[in-house]
Design a protein around this motif. Structure first.
Motif, PDB file in Angstrom:
ATOM      1  N   GLU A 173       2.438   4.099   7.399  1.00 46.97           N
ATOM      2  CA  GLU A 173       1.616   4.640   6.311  1.00 46.97           C
ATOM      3  C   GLU A 173       0.253   3.949   6.275  1.00 46.97           C
ATOM      4  O   GLU A 173      -0.774   4.600   6.048  1.00 46.97           O
ATOM      5  N   ASP A 174       0.235   2.644   6.506  1.00 48.11           N
ATOM      6  CA  ASP A 174      -1.042   1.919   6.544  1.00 48.11           C
ATOM      7  C   ASP A 174      -1.884   2.370   7.737  1.00 48.11           C
ATOM      8  O   ASP A 174      -3.109   2.531   7.628  1.00 48.11           O
ATOM      9  N   TYR A 175      -1.232   2.569   8.866  1.00 45.16           N
ATOM     10  CA  TYR A 175      -1.946   3.004  10.071  1.00 45.16           C
ATOM     11  C   TYR A 175      -2.484   4.420   9.880  1.00 45.16           C
ATOM     12  O   TYR A 175      -3.624   4.720  10.246  1.00 45.16           O
TER      13      TYR A 175
ATOM     14  N   ALA B 279      -3.226   5.810   7.067  1.00 54.41           N
ATOM     15  CA  ALA B 279      -4.307   5.765   6.074  1.00 54.41           C
ATOM     16  C   ALA B 279      -5.525   5.000   6.595  1.00 54.41           C
ATOM     17  O   ALA B 279      -6.513   4.835   5.869  1.00 54.41           O
ATOM     18  N   LYS B 280      -5.427   4.509   7.837  1.00 54.02           N
ATOM     19  CA  LYS B 280      -6.506   3.765   8.495  1.00 54.02           C
ATOM     20  C   LYS B 280      -6.844   2.458   7.783  1.00 54.02           C
ATOM     21  O   LYS B 280      -7.972   1.971   7.852  1.00 54.02           O
ATOM     22  N   SER B 281      -5.832   1.911   7.107  1.00 53.20           N
ATOM     23  CA  SER B 281      -6.039   0.600   6.490  1.00 53.20           C
ATOM     24  C   SER B 281      -5.649  -0.519   7.452  1.00 53.20           C
ATOM     25  O   SER B 281      -5.798  -1.699   7.145  1.00 53.20           O
ATOM     26  N   CYS B 282      -5.112  -0.137   8.612  1.00 57.02           N
ATOM     27  CA  CYS B 282      -4.892  -1.105   9.689  1.00 57.02           C
ATOM     28  C   CYS B 282      -5.011  -0.367  11.020  1.00 57.02           C
ATOM     29  O   CYS B 282      -4.692   0.824  11.107  1.00 57.02           O
ATOM     30  N   ASN B 283      -5.517  -1.064  12.039  1.00 55.17           N
ATOM     31  CA  ASN B 283      -5.659  -0.441  13.359  1.00 55.17           C
ATOM     32  C   ASN B 283      -4.488  -0.840  14.256  1.00 55.17           C
ATOM     33  O   ASN B 283      -3.582  -1.564  13.822  1.00 55.17           O
TER      34      ASN B 283
ATOM     35  N   GLN C  99      -3.971  -4.645  14.661  1.00 50.84           N
ATOM     36  CA  GLN C  99      -3.390  -5.273  13.473  1.00 50.84           C
ATOM     37  C   GLN C  99      -1.922  -4.885  13.312  1.00 50.84           C
ATOM     38  O   GLN C  99      -1.096  -5.709  12.909  1.00 50.84           O
TER      39      GLN C  99
END
Length: 495
Positions: free
Chosen positions: A308-310, A312-316, A319
């Motif tokens: 979900e973070d990936y 949402a582009k909140s982590c690459n 990371q």
């Protein structure tokens, strides 16, 4: 690590759905070995040229190895000498067992004996050979411990060469005779070996517990090898010549029946050696099952969160990889020896303690049954499928769509990971990278279709006969495996 264990480990950790339905085990193994060889060659070109590796002791040579007297970890020199001695002993045992099999086959043919040697009788004939002692047994070193020991020197050219020679000894058959054996005949022989090995395993399991546990792992292996070799020799073929099957490797590597037979033989040998060993204590077995259940649940929740973070582009990708690396490092360490329990040992422990309600509950919660079904699916004949169990009903057409979505997601993740690995100052580990790509792609499929990886896997296995004939499914499965191999390749290049 044996070829069967490489494959089993790959399935256990990365489990591409199609790997259990489209059997191409040998092709996968050969690619991974080629990748490692390429990486080593690349490192060798960059590094100063090393002095030539000392050749292993010849099989016919006398023993020069001395058992290390120290209590601490083995030194590099001691590891190298241990490999030399193990290679020497392996060569002697291979020659002696093959010759004994030939002699016994001829003896039984001349006397027209139809009854096969029993396991105790075969073991007695082996003991009469007075074979050299396996140095690993002298050191009380398990195969798992030996694998860990060797893995510490994977970048050491001399040790790696010797380890490869131990894993893939030089064939001792007659090349001319071997060339006359057709691919069809090789397949037929391996099918026959599977039948004979099943009889050996069945007989061994009927022996009383005290007798079974008097066999060491090596004794189990050599006894089974002798009995199967006798049966092959009675078919008019020398076992050494069958080992020259590498002459047809391009055909055999992609032959599903050959892959099925080799996997069955490996599984039965694991079952045989596992049956000879004392079971883990019930408390330890419960600890393993609970750890598996906790790890599976934690991994699932963790993978969903990272996805979900990936998304949402909140982590690459870089990371995400570090998060997977940290997650794996934070997992609790089991008691020494328990972390090495194989699927066969898990099944044997369960068979022994299955009447205990606590064990039954822990077993179900750990989901071991699904893992064993996935592993055993490699041994299924075309048209066969695992027992149908209750679960989410998924149509074959939906499974095909899921596989194709997996391919799309894995492609994107693979490319992003490749770039992140190039930019990283720290080398990427293939295990972690493959785990990440597979887990995040699976999370994407679950998000769209609402089906967990376990449900998709079981539905796929239950629909195997249909899916095996579906070209889209086959292409998607092969593509997934190619992507996983690509990840392993660029990680090796980053070392």
């Amino acid at each position: 690590m044996t070829e069967a264990s490489i494959l089993s480990d790959k399935l256990r950790r990365y489990g591409t759905l199609g790997a259990g339905i489209i059997p191409d085990a040998l092709a996968t193994i050969r690619f991974l070995e080629a990748t490692k060889a390429k990486a080593k060659a690349s490192r060798a070109q960059k590094a100063p040229k090393a002095s030539p590796s000392k050749a292993p002791a010849p099989a016919s040579g006398s023993r020069t190895w001395k058992k290390p007297s120290g209590r601490g970890p083995l030194t590099r020199q001691e590891v190298s000498e241990l490999l030399d001695e193990t290679i020497r002993v392996q060569g002697i045992v291979q020659i002696e067992i093959s010759q004994l099999a030939r002699d016994l086959a001829k003896e039984r043919s001349d006397k027209k004996k139809k009854k096969s040697l029993s396991i105790p009788e075969a073991y007695q004939r082996i003991k009469e050979l007075k074979l050299p002692i396996d140095p690993l047994e002298e050191l009380d070193l398990s195969e798992q411990a030996f694998q860990k020991l060797i893995s510490q020197y994977e970048n050491d050219e001399e040790v790696s060469v010797k380890a490869q020679l131990l894993l893939h000894p030089e064939p001792k058959g007659d090349t001319v005779r071997a060339r006359s054996i057709s691919v069809e005949k090789i397949i037929e022989i391996h099918q026959f070996m599977v039948v004979r090995m099943q009889k050996v395993l069945t007989e061994f399991l009927t022996l009383d517990q005290e007798t079974r546990r008097s066999f060491s792992n090596k004794a189990c292996e050599t006894t089974a090898e002798l009995l199967v070799s006798i049966a092959v020799e009675q078919q008019g073929v020398h076992c050494e010549d069958v080992e020259q099957a590498g002459l047809h490797e391009n055909v055999l590597a992609n032959h599903p029946e050959f892959a099925r037979c080799t996997e069955q033989l490996a599984n039965m040998m694991q079952h045989l050696t596992g049956s000879a060993q004392p079971r883990a204590e019930k408390a330890d077995f419960l600890e393993v099952l609970r750890n598996m259940a906790n790890h599976a649940q934690a991994s699932k929740e963790f993978s969903k969160k990272v996805y979900e973070d990936y998304r949402a582009k909140s982590c690459n990708a870089g990371q995400a990889y570090r998060r997977f690396e940290d997650f794996n490092a934070a997992q609790p360490v089991l008691k020494e020896g328990l972390e090495d329990l194989t699927p066969v040992e898990l099944q044997l422990c369960y068979d022994e303690y299955r009447e205990d309600p606590e064990v039954q509950q822990a077993w179900n919660k750990a989901g071991v049954e699904n893992s064993l079904n996935l592993a055993s699916s490699l041994s299924l004949k075309p048209g066969a499928s695992p027992e149908d169990k209750k679960g989410k009903k998924i149509k074959p057409s939906e499974i095909v769509e899921m596989q194709e979505l997996m391919v799309d997601e894995m492609k994107r993740l693979c490319e992003a990971s490749r770039e992140a690995a190039k930019a990283s100052q720290k080398p990427w580990q293939a295990d972690t990278a493959m785990q990440m790509v597979q887990a995040l792609a699976s999370a994407a499929v679950e998000r769209r279709y609402g089906a967990s990886p376990e449900e998709v896997t079981m539905a796929g296995l239950q629909n195997a006969p249909t899916l095996q004939k579906n070209e889209r499914f086959v292409r998607a499965t092969e593509k997934q495996q190619e992507i996983i191999m690509t990840v392993a390749s660029f990680c090796s290049q980053s070392q």
